[in-house]
Design a protein around this motif. Structure first.
Motif, mmCIF file in Angstrom:
data_model
loop_
_atom_site.group_PDB
_atom_site.id
_atom_site.type_symbol
_atom_site.label_atom_id
_atom_site.label_comp_id
_atom_site.label_asym_id
_atom_site.label_seq_id
_atom_site.Cartn_x
_atom_site.Cartn_y
_atom_site.Cartn_z
ATOM 1 N N VAL A 68 0.828 -1.194 0.000
ATOM 2 C CA VAL A 68 0.000 0.000 0.000
ATOM 3 C C VAL A 68 0.868 1.252 0.000
ATOM 4 C CG1 VAL A 68 -1.746 1.261 1.331
ATOM 5 C CG2 VAL A 68 -1.802 -1.218 1.242
ATOM 6 N N VAL A 69 0.404 2.258 -0.725
ATOM 7 C CA VAL A 69 1.058 3.556 -0.742
ATOM 8 C C VAL A 69 0.089 4.571 -0.153
ATOM 9 C CG1 VAL A 69 1.991 5.387 -2.207
ATOM 10 C CG2 VAL A 69 2.448 2.996 -2.764
ATOM 11 N N LEU A 70 0.584 5.346 0.792
ATOM 12 C CA LEU A 70 -0.172 6.459 1.358
ATOM 13 C C LEU A 70 0.575 7.727 0.976
ATOM 14 C CD1 LEU A 70 -0.612 4.962 4.938
ATOM 15 C CD2 LEU A 70 -2.258 4.894 3.063
ATOM 16 N N VAL A 71 -0.145 8.792 0.650
ATOM 17 C CA VAL A 71 0.499 10.048 0.275
ATOM 18 C C VAL A 71 -0.123 11.170 1.089
ATOM 19 C CG1 VAL A 71 1.033 11.657 -1.594
ATOM 20 C CG2 VAL A 71 0.947 9.201 -2.060
ATOM 21 N N TYR A 72 0.764 12.004 1.652
ATOM 22 C CA TYR A 72 0.357 13.143 2.453
ATOM 23 C C TYR A 72 0.993 14.404 1.869
ATOM 24 C CZ TYR A 72 -0.798 9.437 5.735
ATOM 25 O OH TYR A 72 -1.312 8.310 6.313
ATOM 26 N N LYS A 73 0.232 15.502 1.838
ATOM 27 C CA LYS A 73 0.718 16.784 1.333
ATOM 28 C C LYS A 73 1.108 17.654 2.521
ATOM 29 C CE LYS A 73 -0.790 20.754 -1.421
ATOM 30 N NZ LYS A 73 -0.445 21.792 -0.473
ATOM 31 N N LYS A 74 2.247 18.318 2.401
ATOM 32 C CA LYS A 74 2.703 19.186 3.485
ATOM 33 C C LYS A 74 1.862 20.455 3.498
ATOM 34 C CE LYS A 74 6.678 20.890 5.825
ATOM 35 N NZ LYS A 74 8.049 20.624 6.092
ATOM 36 N N GLU A 75 1.292 20.747 4.649
ATOM 37 C CA GLU A 75 0.492 21.947 4.878
ATOM 38 C C GLU A 75 1.095 22.670 6.072
ATOM 39 O OE1 GLU A 75 -2.268 23.187 3.363
ATOM 40 O OE2 GLU A 75 -2.309 21.616 1.854
ATOM 41 N N GLY A 76 2.034 23.575 5.824
ATOM 42 C CA GLY A 76 2.732 24.241 6.926
ATOM 43 C C GLY A 76 3.604 23.233 7.640
ATOM 44 N N ASN A 77 3.297 22.982 8.924
ATOM 45 C CA ASN A 77 4.040 21.983 9.700
ATOM 46 C C ASN A 77 3.263 20.680 9.853
ATOM 47 O OD1 ASN A 77 6.213 23.688 10.140
ATOM 48 N ND2 ASN A 77 5.206 24.655 11.884
ATOM 49 N N LEU A 78 2.175 20.531 9.116
ATOM 50 C CA LEU A 78 1.324 19.353 9.223
ATOM 51 C C LEU A 78 1.314 18.587 7.909
ATOM 52 C CD1 LEU A 78 -1.696 21.083 10.977
ATOM 53 C CD2 LEU A 78 0.147 19.807 12.072
ATOM 54 N N TRP A 79 0.765 17.371 7.965
ATOM 55 C CA TRP A 79 0.624 16.533 6.772
ATOM 56 C C TRP A 79 -0.847 16.220 6.580
ATOM 57 C CZ3 TRP A 79 4.666 16.094 3.703
ATOM 58 C CH2 TRP A 79 5.942 16.290 4.251
ATOM 59 N N GLN A 80 -1.344 16.498 5.374
ATOM 60 C CA GLN A 80 -2.745 16.262 5.008
ATOM 61 C C GLN A 80 -2.805 15.122 4.008
ATOM 62 O OE1 GLN A 80 -5.803 17.937 5.823
ATOM 63 N NE2 GLN A 80 -6.611 16.197 4.694
ATOM 64 N N GLN A 81 -3.574 14.084 4.318
ATOM 65 C CA GLN A 81 -3.672 12.952 3.396
ATOM 66 C C GLN A 81 -4.387 13.381 2.118
ATOM 67 O OE1 GLN A 81 -6.180 9.590 4.468
ATOM 68 N NE2 GLN A 81 -4.776 8.176 3.469
ATOM 69 N N ILE A 82 -3.892 12.891 0.997
ATOM 70 C CA ILE A 82 -4.612 13.110 -0.248
ATOM 71 C C ILE A 82 -5.221 11.779 -0.670
ATOM 72 C CG2 ILE A 82 -3.191 15.064 -0.905
ATOM 73 C CD1 ILE A 82 -1.782 13.324 -2.951
ATOM 74 N N PRO A 83 -6.323 11.786 -1.391
ATOM 75 C CA PRO A 83 -6.903 12.871 -2.161
ATOM 76 C C PRO A 83 -7.472 13.984 -1.262
ATOM 77 C CG PRO A 83 -8.187 10.849 -2.435
ATOM 78 C CD PRO A 83 -7.047 10.538 -1.556
ATOM 79 N N LYS A 84 -7.423 15.185 -1.817
ATOM 80 C CA LYS A 84 -7.863 16.380 -1.108
ATOM 81 C C LYS A 84 -8.372 17.383 -2.133
ATOM 82 C CE LYS A 84 -7.811 19.537 2.273
ATOM 83 N NZ LYS A 84 -8.858 19.619 3.213
ATOM 84 N N THR A 85 -9.487 18.034 -1.834
ATOM 85 C CA THR A 85 -10.054 19.068 -2.692
ATOM 86 C C THR A 85 -9.945 20.412 -1.995
ATOM 87 O OG1 THR A 85 -11.621 17.517 -3.689
ATOM 88 C CG2 THR A 85 -12.143 19.859 -3.881
#
Length: 185
Positions: A68-85
């Motif tokens: 499995v691959v999980l992907v998170y986008k950097k948002e400042g100092n946090l990580w937001q899982q994608i998919p994201k709108t």
């Protein structure tokens, strides 16, 4: 004849009891099975989404087809899982109700992170929006083993909230000091 009959009966019972013993064929059940061919790995990939790369960042990986691959986008100092709108603000002269989606797909050798929009990303974003959403974006790619007992990559674990980056790090005992940086193309 009376002396041979009990011996034949005893031999028959012994043969049946031996042939019914299948303890050597029982599967070994391990309480918390560990997938030894893949171990959790984290890597960071940074890149800019442009028309030249079709708003797609490609990162090379190497995993088993069932992992499995999980992907998170950097948002400042946090990580937001994608998919994201993201719903962009209305700006005079630009279309209203603009939506920008981050999504990803993967196979055993690449992860593609992409943006899709209901508007033209090249001409219908402000410079500030382009800088915030498209330029120098960092993604954390987390490779985790699938549950070998279920043979289903979609059911990694019911014990961890995959949308919570910190929960994933804790559950898989990931060491953030050993994050590799990989190139996008």
């Amino acid at each position: 004849m009376k002396k041979i009959l009990p011996l034949i009966l005893l031999a028959g019972v012994g043969f049946l009891s031996y042939s019914c013993d299948n303890s050597s064929n029982d599967p070994v059940v391990v309480p918390n099975p560990v997938d030894h061919d893949t171990f959790p790995i984290m890597m960071d990939a940074t890149g800019s989404f442009t028309a030249a790369n079709n708003y797609t960042l490609i990162s090379d990986i190497n995993i088993q087809a069932t992992d499995v691959v999980l992907v998170y986008k950097k948002e400042g100092n946090l990580w937001q899982q994608i998919p994201k709108t993201y719903y962009l603000d209305d700006v005079t002269g630009l279309p209203t109700a603009r939506e920008l989606d981050y999504n990803f797909n993967f196979n055993s050798s690449v992860v593609n992170v992409e943006t899709k929009a209901n508007f033209n990303q090249g001409t219908q974003m402000t410079p500030q929006e382009t800088a915030k959403y498209l330029t120098n974006q960092t993604f954390r790619i987390v490779l985790v083993p699938a549950d070998p007992a279920k043979k289903n990559a979609a059911k990694v674990s019911s014990n961890v909230d995959l949308s919570d980056y910190n929960a994933v790090v804790k559950y898989y005992n990931l060491d953030e000091s050993k994050i590799k940086t990989i190139n996008t193309h």
